[in-house]
Design an enzyme around this catalytic site. Structure first.
Site, PDB file in Angstrom:
ATOM      1  N   CYS A 127      40.595  43.082  42.049  1.00  0.00           N
ATOM      2  CA  CYS A 127      39.657  42.136  41.427  1.00  0.00           C
ATOM      3  C   CYS A 127      39.684  42.254  39.905  1.00  0.00           C
ATOM      4  O   CYS A 127      39.818  41.268  39.194  1.00  0.00           O
ATOM      5  CB  CYS A 127      38.247  42.394  41.955  1.00  0.00           C
ATOM      6  SG  CYS A 127      37.018  41.334  41.201  1.00  0.00           S
ATOM      7  N   CYS A 139      40.304  38.451  40.612  1.00  0.00           N
ATOM      8  CA  CYS A 139      39.199  37.588  40.175  1.00  0.00           C
ATOM      9  C   CYS A 139      39.042  37.497  38.651  1.00  0.00           C
ATOM     10  O   CYS A 139      38.907  36.405  38.104  1.00  0.00           O
ATOM     11  CB  CYS A 139      37.869  38.102  40.722  1.00  0.00           C
ATOM     12  SG  CYS A 139      37.949  39.080  42.217  1.00  0.00           S
ATOM     13  N   LYS A 194      42.157  36.135  36.588  1.00  0.00           N
ATOM     14  CA  LYS A 194      42.327  34.745  37.046  1.00  0.00           C
ATOM     15  C   LYS A 194      41.297  33.829  36.391  1.00  0.00           C
ATOM     16  O   LYS A 194      41.611  32.759  35.901  1.00  0.00           O
ATOM     17  CB  LYS A 194      42.222  34.756  38.569  1.00  0.00           C
ATOM     18  CG  LYS A 194      42.134  33.483  39.326  1.00  0.00           C
ATOM     19  CD  LYS A 194      40.800  32.882  39.502  1.00  0.00           C
ATOM     20  CE  LYS A 194      39.736  33.508  40.325  1.00  0.00           C
ATOM     21  NZ  LYS A 194      39.881  33.553  41.749  1.00  0.00           N
ATOM     22  N   TYR A 251      43.745  29.473  48.362  1.00  0.00           N
ATOM     23  CA  TYR A 251      42.979  29.350  47.116  1.00  0.00           C
ATOM     24  C   TYR A 251      43.736  29.890  45.908  1.00  0.00           C
ATOM     25  O   TYR A 251      43.632  29.330  44.812  1.00  0.00           O
ATOM     26  CB  TYR A 251      41.594  29.989  47.270  1.00  0.00           C
ATOM     27  CG  TYR A 251      41.531  31.499  47.153  1.00  0.00           C
ATOM     28  CD1 TYR A 251      41.177  32.109  45.962  1.00  0.00           C
ATOM     29  CD2 TYR A 251      41.809  32.330  48.238  1.00  0.00           C
ATOM     30  CE1 TYR A 251      41.094  33.489  45.847  1.00  0.00           C
ATOM     31  CE2 TYR A 251      41.722  33.701  48.140  1.00  0.00           C
ATOM     32  CZ  TYR A 251      41.365  34.283  46.944  1.00  0.00           C
ATOM     33  OH  TYR A 251      41.294  35.652  46.828  1.00  0.00           O
ATOM     34  N   GLU A 266      44.463  27.737  42.575  1.00  0.00           N
ATOM     35  CA  GLU A 266      43.925  28.184  41.285  1.00  0.00           C
ATOM     36  C   GLU A 266      45.029  28.303  40.235  1.00  0.00           C
ATOM     37  O   GLU A 266      44.868  27.865  39.092  1.00  0.00           O
ATOM     38  CB  GLU A 266      43.214  29.532  41.471  1.00  0.00           C
ATOM     39  CG  GLU A 266      41.938  29.379  42.289  1.00  0.00           C
ATOM     40  CD  GLU A 266      41.230  30.687  42.602  1.00  0.00           C
ATOM     41  OE1 GLU A 266      40.052  30.635  42.962  1.00  0.00           O
ATOM     42  OE2 GLU A 266      41.852  31.773  42.505  1.00  0.00           O
ATOM     43  N   HIS A 325      17.720  17.245  36.753  1.00  0.00           N
ATOM     44  CA  HIS A 325      18.380  15.997  36.393  1.00  0.00           C
ATOM     45  C   HIS A 325      18.833  16.024  34.933  1.00  0.00           C
ATOM     46  O   HIS A 325      18.087  16.525  34.092  1.00  0.00           O
ATOM     47  CB  HIS A 325      17.402  14.843  36.618  1.00  0.00           C
ATOM     48  CG  HIS A 325      18.021  13.507  36.404  1.00  0.00           C
ATOM     49  ND1 HIS A 325      18.946  12.975  37.277  1.00  0.00           N
ATOM     50  CD2 HIS A 325      17.868  12.609  35.393  1.00  0.00           C
ATOM     51  CE1 HIS A 325      19.314  11.781  36.819  1.00  0.00           C
ATOM     52  NE2 HIS A 325      18.685  11.554  35.683  1.00  0.00           N
ATOM     53  N   GLU A 381      21.925  18.433  41.769  1.00  0.00           N
ATOM     54  CA  GLU A 381      20.764  17.730  42.333  1.00  0.00           C
ATOM     55  C   GLU A 381      21.156  16.853  43.520  1.00  0.00           C
ATOM     56  O   GLU A 381      20.301  16.467  44.319  1.00  0.00           O
ATOM     57  CB  GLU A 381      20.040  16.900  41.269  1.00  0.00           C
ATOM     58  CG  GLU A 381      20.769  15.645  40.837  1.00  0.00           C
ATOM     59  CD  GLU A 381      19.993  14.819  39.805  1.00  0.00           C
ATOM     60  OE1 GLU A 381      18.789  14.616  39.988  1.00  0.00           O
ATOM     61  OE2 GLU A 381      20.621  14.384  38.819  1.00  0.00           O
TER      62      GLU A 381
HETATM   63  P1  FAD Z   1      41.484  46.409  46.094  1.00  0.00           P
HETATM   64  O1  FAD Z   1      40.570  45.911  45.065  1.00  0.00           O
HETATM   65  O2  FAD Z   1      42.792  45.751  46.252  1.00  0.00           O
HETATM   66  O3  FAD Z   1      41.693  47.965  45.775  1.00  0.00           O
HETATM   67  C1  FAD Z   1      42.615  48.744  46.482  1.00  0.00           C
HETATM   68  C2  FAD Z   1      43.120  49.821  45.546  1.00  0.00           C
HETATM   69  O4  FAD Z   1      43.786  50.811  46.308  1.00  0.00           O
HETATM   70  C3  FAD Z   1      44.134  49.308  44.539  1.00  0.00           C
HETATM   71  O5  FAD Z   1      43.719  49.638  43.240  1.00  0.00           O
HETATM   72  C4  FAD Z   1      45.440  50.011  44.917  1.00  0.00           C
HETATM   73  O6  FAD Z   1      46.231  50.314  43.783  1.00  0.00           O
HETATM   74  C5  FAD Z   1      44.894  51.280  45.565  1.00  0.00           C
HETATM   75  N1  FAD Z   1      45.793  51.914  46.526  1.00  0.00           N
HETATM   76  C6  FAD Z   1      46.479  51.333  47.550  1.00  0.00           C
HETATM   77  N2  FAD Z   1      47.127  52.266  48.286  1.00  0.00           N
HETATM   78  C7  FAD Z   1      46.844  53.474  47.700  1.00  0.00           C
HETATM   79  C8  FAD Z   1      47.201  54.809  48.008  1.00  0.00           C
HETATM   80  N3  FAD Z   1      47.948  55.112  49.069  1.00  0.00           N
HETATM   81  N4  FAD Z   1      46.764  55.797  47.191  1.00  0.00           N
HETATM   82  C9  FAD Z   1      45.984  55.511  46.098  1.00  0.00           C
HETATM   83  N5  FAD Z   1      45.607  54.258  45.785  1.00  0.00           N
HETATM   84  C10 FAD Z   1      46.018  53.249  46.585  1.00  0.00           C
HETATM   85  N6  FAD Z   1      37.777  37.721  45.449  1.00  0.00           N
HETATM   86  C11 FAD Z   1      36.612  37.124  45.091  1.00  0.00           C
HETATM   87  O7  FAD Z   1      35.559  37.467  45.614  1.00  0.00           O
HETATM   88  N7  FAD Z   1      36.597  36.146  44.123  1.00  0.00           N
HETATM   89  C12 FAD Z   1      37.712  35.736  43.493  1.00  0.00           C
HETATM   90  O8  FAD Z   1      37.664  34.855  42.634  1.00  0.00           O
HETATM   91  C13 FAD Z   1      38.948  36.353  43.855  1.00  0.00           C
HETATM   92  N8  FAD Z   1      40.088  35.997  43.221  1.00  0.00           N
HETATM   93  C14 FAD Z   1      41.242  36.630  43.543  1.00  0.00           C
HETATM   94  C15 FAD Z   1      42.403  36.255  42.877  1.00  0.00           C
HETATM   95  C16 FAD Z   1      43.601  36.859  43.174  1.00  0.00           C
HETATM   96  C17 FAD Z   1      44.857  36.436  42.441  1.00  0.00           C
HETATM   97  C18 FAD Z   1      43.652  37.877  44.176  1.00  0.00           C
HETATM   98  C19 FAD Z   1      44.943  38.545  44.509  1.00  0.00           C
HETATM   99  C20 FAD Z   1      42.498  38.269  44.838  1.00  0.00           C
HETATM  100  C21 FAD Z   1      41.286  37.648  44.528  1.00  0.00           C
HETATM  101  N9  FAD Z   1      40.103  37.977  45.180  1.00  0.00           N
HETATM  102  C22 FAD Z   1      38.936  37.359  44.849  1.00  0.00           C
HETATM  103  C23 FAD Z   1      40.090  38.981  46.284  1.00  0.00           C
HETATM  104  C24 FAD Z   1      39.577  40.320  45.779  1.00  0.00           C
HETATM  105  O9  FAD Z   1      40.343  40.725  44.670  1.00  0.00           O
HETATM  106  C25 FAD Z   1      39.692  41.346  46.904  1.00  0.00           C
HETATM  107  O10 FAD Z   1      39.005  40.861  48.037  1.00  0.00           O
HETATM  108  C26 FAD Z   1      39.083  42.690  46.514  1.00  0.00           C
HETATM  109  O11 FAD Z   1      39.694  43.203  45.361  1.00  0.00           O
HETATM  110  C27 FAD Z   1      39.251  43.686  47.685  1.00  0.00           C
HETATM  111  O12 FAD Z   1      38.786  44.941  47.309  1.00  0.00           O
HETATM  112  P2  FAD Z   1      39.332  46.242  48.039  1.00  0.00           P
HETATM  113  O13 FAD Z   1      38.495  47.369  47.546  1.00  0.00           O
HETATM  114  O14 FAD Z   1      39.435  46.025  49.473  1.00  0.00           O
HETATM  115  O15 FAD Z   1      40.841  46.416  47.531  1.00  0.00           O
END
Ligand code: FAD
Length: 450
Positions: A43, A48, A51, A177, A181, A435, A440
């Site tokens: 994110c 997010c 983006k 999406y 975007e 308004h 609205e």
């Molecule tokens: P993540 O935030 O992906 O975190 C996982 C972390 O784990 C990462 O930092 C990764 O490096 C780390 N990791 C993975 N494997 C290992 C390992 N073995 N050891 C150590 N670290 C590891 N959501 C919204 O609500 N609104 C939006 O507008 C939106 N826009 C988005 C736009 C894009 C382009 C993308 C790709 C996603 C978007 N999302 C949006 C989705 C949102 O980013 C995710 O739903 C959210 O980040 C999920 O959180 P998470 O904690 O599950 O995983």
């Protein structure tokens, strides 16, 4: 718990992992978190936040064009991609610093590196072994590449945030999406965009009327949206890329971005050593308390592929920490989560689509209107907004709301509160509007359409 190095070890410092770690530490647990890339996760670093910053940048393009209708003249702006990316990077570094400070202030120990299971209650990171009573997998997801010849020539959303230059011509493959975007971002920055989607309409899973309306609006905004086409190959030709389509046609562009779905980060995690079950898509199977098939191992966020949104991952992480370390068991309610598409114009939804409501309720009433936004009156932009309510007739409850138009994402948040609170159509009708706004329309829809 004292026999282990930590009470909780979190793998992945993204939205879900960071929240879980901080809340668990706040409940008195000894917590560690591992991150292999940058604190904040998708994110903050490549989702997010960047983006939306790029989306803001791209809104100025059409804004300059529209300004003539409001009396402005001599608009001849140019845009520096390099400056935009540098500013975006500075903001992300600032946010990453905030995440680090929050974790440190909560007393969470941060490990930098890739973590994986080496046995029950045991994690290996940077060649060392660490033990924990409870382990939370919050590793998120990664862009999936289409299996076509030349796929290695494509970029993903990860790369798009850090391109050395904005491509003059870009093909965006996908109808979700993220594809919509990025199509809006490059289009708004004045680039030539073709969006290629194999399905019959963009945004599968959304309300059909919203999908059709937004598809038309994207086309009107200048995006060359092509539906029902598959990319069969990509090849490099004389400094450009040639995208071969299922129609037999080939398109020449400077970059091809694949936005064709995401894969859960469940490989190379050593999950076989702890017997954590996955579903057929490679997502970790969990119950309503985010418990996996292995006792003591939990999973939250995108890696479980429930509803892949930041607020959902945060909520799941928080509920997990309260349940396991706070003595406040909480299951997770995934109903009526609002969702926005930061396309141009934006689209947003909460609750059921018309088709979902018809499948669930015997009598469904639809209220809706399409209208010309006030701003378009002077800008002369050929643009239409859509506002729609889906009502269960037997209770008069509003069970779905859908909108396409400027600031749709901001508008849907308030509507989501009303739907969560089980508001009826009569409640909407007795609420006065602000308004003149697009919002609205939600409280002035009187004539039932079907
Ligand atoms: P993540 O935030 O992906 O975190 C996982 C972390 O784990 C990462 O930092 C990764 O490096 C780390 N990791 C993975 N494997 C290992 C390992 N073995 N050891 C150590 N670290 C590891 N959501 C919204 O609500 N609104 C939006 O507008 C939106 N826009 C988005 C736009 C894009 C382009 C993308 C790709 C996603 C978007 N999302 C949006 C989705 C949102 O980013 C995710 O739903 C959210 O980040 C999920 O959180 P998470 O904690 O599950 O995983």
């Amino acid at each position: 718990m004292q026999n282990y190095d930590f009470d909780l070890f979190v793998i992945g410092a993204g939205s879900g992992g960071v929240r879980a770690a901080r809340v668990a530490a706040g409940h008195g647990a000894r917590v560690a978190i591992a991150e292999e890339y940058r604190l904040g996760g998708t994110c903050v670093i490549r989702g997010c936040v960047p983006k939306k910053l790029l989306m803001y940048a791209s809104q100025f393009g059409p804004g300059f064009a529209d300004s003539a209708g409001f009396g402005w003249s001599r608009m001849d702006p140019s845009h520096s991609w390099t400056s935009l990316i540098a500013a975006k990077n500075a903001e992300i570094t600032r946010l990453e610093g905030i995440y680090r400070r929050l974790l440190e202030a909560a007393g969470v120990e941060i490990f930098t590196g890739r973590a994986q299971f080496s046995g029950p209650n045991e994690i290996t990171i940077n060649g060392a072994s660490v033990s924990a009573n409870t382990i939370l997998i919050a590793t998120g997801a990664t862009p999936a590449m289409p299996a076509v010849p030349g796929a290695q020539l494509m970029i993903t959303s990860n790369d798009a945030f850090d391109l050395p230059a904005a491509p003059d011509r870009i093909a965006i493959v996908g109808g979700g999406y993220i594809a919509c975007e990025f199509a809006g971002i490059f289009n708004g920055l004045g680039r030539k965009v073709v969006q290629l989607h194999r399905g019959s309409q963009i945004l599968r899973g959304f309300d059909d009327e919203l999908r059709n309306h937004l598809g038309d609006e994207l086309s009107k905004s200048g995006i060359d949206l092509r539906l029902g086409v598959d990319v069969v190959a990509v090849e490099r030709q004389r400094g450009a890329l040639s995208v071969h389509l299922s129609t037999g046609e080939a398109i020449e562009v400077d970059a091809v971005m694949a936005a064709t779905g995401r894969m859960c980060n469940t490989w190379r995690l050593g999950l076989e050593t702890v017997d954590v079950a996955l579903d057929i898509n490679g997502a970790i199977k969990v119950d309503e308390f985010s418990q996996t098939s292995c006792p003591g191992v939990y999973a939250v966020g995108d890696v479980t592929n429930r509803l892949n949104l930041t607020p959902v991952a945060i909520h799941e992480g928080h509920a997990f920490a309260d349940t396991i370390f706070g003595g406040k068991p909480r299951s997770i309610d995934h109903a009526n989560v609002p969702f926005a598409v930061f396309s141009q114009p934006q689209a947003a939804s909460v609750g059921l689509s018309e088709a979902q409501a018809r499948a669930r309720y015997a009598d469904v009433a639809i209220y809706g209107s399409t209208l010309r936004p006030m701003r378009a009156a002077l800008s002369q932009r050929n643009e239409k907004a859509l506002v729609k309510l889906v009502v269960d007739e037997s209770t008069d409850r509003v069970v779905g709301a859908h909108i396409v138009g400027a600031d749709a994402a901001e508008i849907i948040q308030g509507i989501a509160v009303a739907i969560k609170a089980k508001a009826t159509k009569a409640d909407f009708d007795t609420t006065l509007g602000v308004h003149p706004t697009l919002a609205e329309e939600f409280v002035t829809l009187r004539s039932r359409r079907t």
